[in-house]
Design an enzyme around this catalytic site. Structure first.
Site, PDB file in Angstrom:
ATOM      1  N   LYS A 173       0.840  -1.192   0.000  1.00 55.75           N
ATOM      2  CA  LYS A 173       0.000   0.000   0.000  1.00 55.75           C
ATOM      3  C   LYS A 173       0.879   1.248   0.000  1.00 55.75           C
ATOM      4  O   LYS A 173       1.951   1.241   0.602  1.00 55.75           O
ATOM      5  CB  LYS A 173      -0.916  -0.002   1.233  1.00 55.75           C
ATOM      6  N   LYS A 207       1.689  -9.701  -1.494  1.00 57.01           N
ATOM      7  CA  LYS A 207       1.121  -9.757  -2.836  1.00 57.01           C
ATOM      8  C   LYS A 207       1.122  -8.379  -3.470  1.00 57.01           C
ATOM      9  O   LYS A 207       0.957  -7.366  -2.791  1.00 57.01           O
ATOM     10  CB  LYS A 207      -0.316 -10.293  -2.816  1.00 57.01           C
ATOM     11  N   ASP A 215      -0.836  -5.580  -5.191  1.00 64.11           N
ATOM     12  CA  ASP A 215      -2.249  -5.251  -5.296  1.00 64.11           C
ATOM     13  C   ASP A 215      -2.651  -5.473  -6.749  1.00 64.11           C
ATOM     14  O   ASP A 215      -1.818  -5.410  -7.657  1.00 64.11           O
ATOM     15  CB  ASP A 215      -2.506  -3.809  -4.862  1.00 64.11           C
ATOM     16  N   HIS A 224      -7.126 -13.670  -7.902  1.00 67.34           N
ATOM     17  CA  HIS A 224      -7.773 -12.469  -7.362  1.00 67.34           C
ATOM     18  C   HIS A 224      -9.082 -12.262  -8.112  1.00 67.34           C
ATOM     19  O   HIS A 224      -9.138 -12.415  -9.324  1.00 67.34           O
ATOM     20  CB  HIS A 224      -6.875 -11.239  -7.494  1.00 67.34           C
ATOM     21  N   HIS A 257      -9.366 -15.344  -3.199  1.00 69.72           N
ATOM     22  CA  HIS A 257      -9.919 -14.445  -2.188  1.00 69.72           C
ATOM     23  C   HIS A 257     -11.384 -14.796  -1.954  1.00 69.72           C
ATOM     24  O   HIS A 257     -12.151 -14.986  -2.901  1.00 69.72           O
ATOM     25  CB  HIS A 257      -9.773 -12.998  -2.644  1.00 69.72           C
TER      26      HIS A 257
END
Length: 459
Positions: free
Chosen positions: A166, A191, A193, A287, A321
């Site tokens: 982030k 991971k 993003d 994802h 996810h």
């Protein structure tokens, strides 16, 4: 045109269809458009999803009728219908004879989504015959491979503490790699993003060597193996493979510790299959960005998050996810734990069908979206175990002390739950976990009222 005489047979028994092992069974919630009968529309859905159209055609023969999809059960009061799709309907690869997921989706959740006599139609479960599971790829590697690299128990290796770099976009190569290094000092798994890849301000060929170096330095400093999930999502498989090959070459001896992240919902089944078949030794990280457009609890078309996860296991995802089951910022509630159970167990009861996986490797539930050390104990308690990958971005980089402290607090949160300790009492002897209360005070106030007095913290 009412097609129920051909495409519906309510005398068929589900147990007989299951015993026959020749059909994929699909359960839908369905609401007809105004002025149409329930069975009439259900039969039209089966027709449109297999061999029929809106009129009789002269080219239909007896063989064609033998592969009709058939409505075999309706519950009009609850808006539920079930369809049996003959397995022979689905397209097979010319190369290896495997069944195509795209074909299943095209038929079972394709044109029927736009029919004028259907107000709402959503697939909420499906069943695949155990004898046909070998016709799907399934996962090549699973969480046990990660546990082995981490030096954990091979059968019950526990929680993998992870994060997402982030901010999701805007970091240049050096700050990006430094953010990775800082987390790896306390955690296991990082991971990309989902939008991160090869932006002009953070080119892949500059950032990946720095991340590989950060991994080596963190491993040297901690004496622990570290894991990285690199985004190889692209518009075509040549670009995917170009990225994957470069990443593996750059990580060198640490390449087995690299997973490949693929945005499988927006990219489609072909993207997952490309990664699964070209890189079977790598952990395939599915994802699902964008899935909420159809899987949201507010949606009445498409398919559910449960169905998406089940499909991912057939496709060969090592992990997907699955939201936060009501404990994070994503949509969902505690009952979503059944999504995790379906993809991680060898057999499981779904909303409509009991699925046996016949030894197919499991798909790991990956937990992300607003999670931190304070929310995790309740999450683990609801799920009943901690054998998951958790990627906490804000929960790590939002920790008041450092990303490493945030990572450590995640690990401590799992140990707190596993030991059965009271979280506030546990915090008194675990600094990083204790500081999570100060890092996320709104969560602390909600989940652990009175924590300030008990921990001696003042506003």
């Amino acid at each position: 045109m009412d097609q129920s005489n051909r495409y519906a047979d309510l005398s068929l028994k589900e147990e007989d269809l299951i015993a026959g092992q020749n059909h994929i069974l699909v359960a839908y919630t369905m609401e007809p458009a105004a002025g149409y009968g329930y069975l009439e529309v259900a039969a039209h859905i089966a027709a449109e999803s297999s061999t029929g159209t809106n009129v009789e055609v002269c080219t239909t023969d007896d063989f064609t009728k033998g592969v009709d999809a058939i409505v075999y059960d309706i519950d009009e009061a609850n808006g539920i219908m079930k369809v049996a799709y003959p397995f022979d309907l689905f397209d097979r690869n010319g190369l290896d004879g495997k069944t195509m997921i795209v074909s299943f989706l095209t038929l079972a959740i394709g044109n029927n989504q736009g029919m004028g006599d259907v107000k709402n139609l959503q697939m909420f479960d499906f069943w695949v015959p155990e004898t046909k599971l070998h016709l799907f790829d399934g996962p090549a590697v699973d969480i046990t491979n990660m546990w082995k690299m981490l030096g954990r128990d091979k059968d019950n290796g526990g929680y993998i503490a992870g994060t997402i770099i982030k901010p999701k976009l805007g970091l240049r190569p050096e700050p990006f790699a430094d953010a990775a290094y800082q987390f790896w000092l306390g955690g296991d798994f990082i991971k990309n993003d989902e939008p991160q890849g090869n932006q002009t301000f953070c080119p892949m060929k500059k950032v990946i060597p720095l991340v590989a170096d950060a991994m080596k330095r963190a491993q040297d400093e901690t004496g622990e193996t570290k894991l990285f999930s690199a985004n190889i999502t692209a518009d075509d498989h040549h670009e995917m493979c170009y990225r994957a090959d470069y990443i593996l070459e750059t990580f060198g001896a640490d390449a087995p510790q690299v997973a490949f992240l693929v945005d499988g919902y927006v990219g489609g089944p072909g993207m997952i299959t490309t990664a699964r078949r070209n890189y079977p030794s790598q952990y395939l990280h599915y994802h699902r960005a964008g899935h909420g457009a159809i899987t949201s609890p507010s949606a009445k078309r498409g398919y559910t998050a449960f169905v998406l996860a089940k499909i991912s296991r057939l496709q060969g995802a090592s992990g997907i996810h699955v939201g936060t089951m009501g404990y994070g910022k994503m949509e969902g509630d505690a009952s979503d734990k059944n999504i995790a159970y379906m993809i991680e167990r060898d057999e499981c009861q779904g909303p409509a069908f009991y699925q046996k996986w016949n030894g197919m490797k499991p798909t790991t539930p990956i937990i992300s979206g607003g999670m931190n050390a304070l929310r995790l104990p309740g999450f683990f308690e609801n799920l009943g175990h901690g054998n998951v990958i958790n990627t906490s971005g804000g929960g790590s980089y939002g920790h008041i002390d450092s990303p490493a402290a945030g990572a450590t607090s995640l690990r401590q949160s799992y140990e707190c739950w596993k030991s059965g300790a009271d979280p506030i009492e546990f915090a008194k002897d675990h600094k990083e976990f204790a500081r999570a209360f100060e890092s996320f005070p709104a969560d602390a106030d909600k989940i652990y009222p009175g924590w300030r007095e008990k921990l001696g913290v003042h506003k």
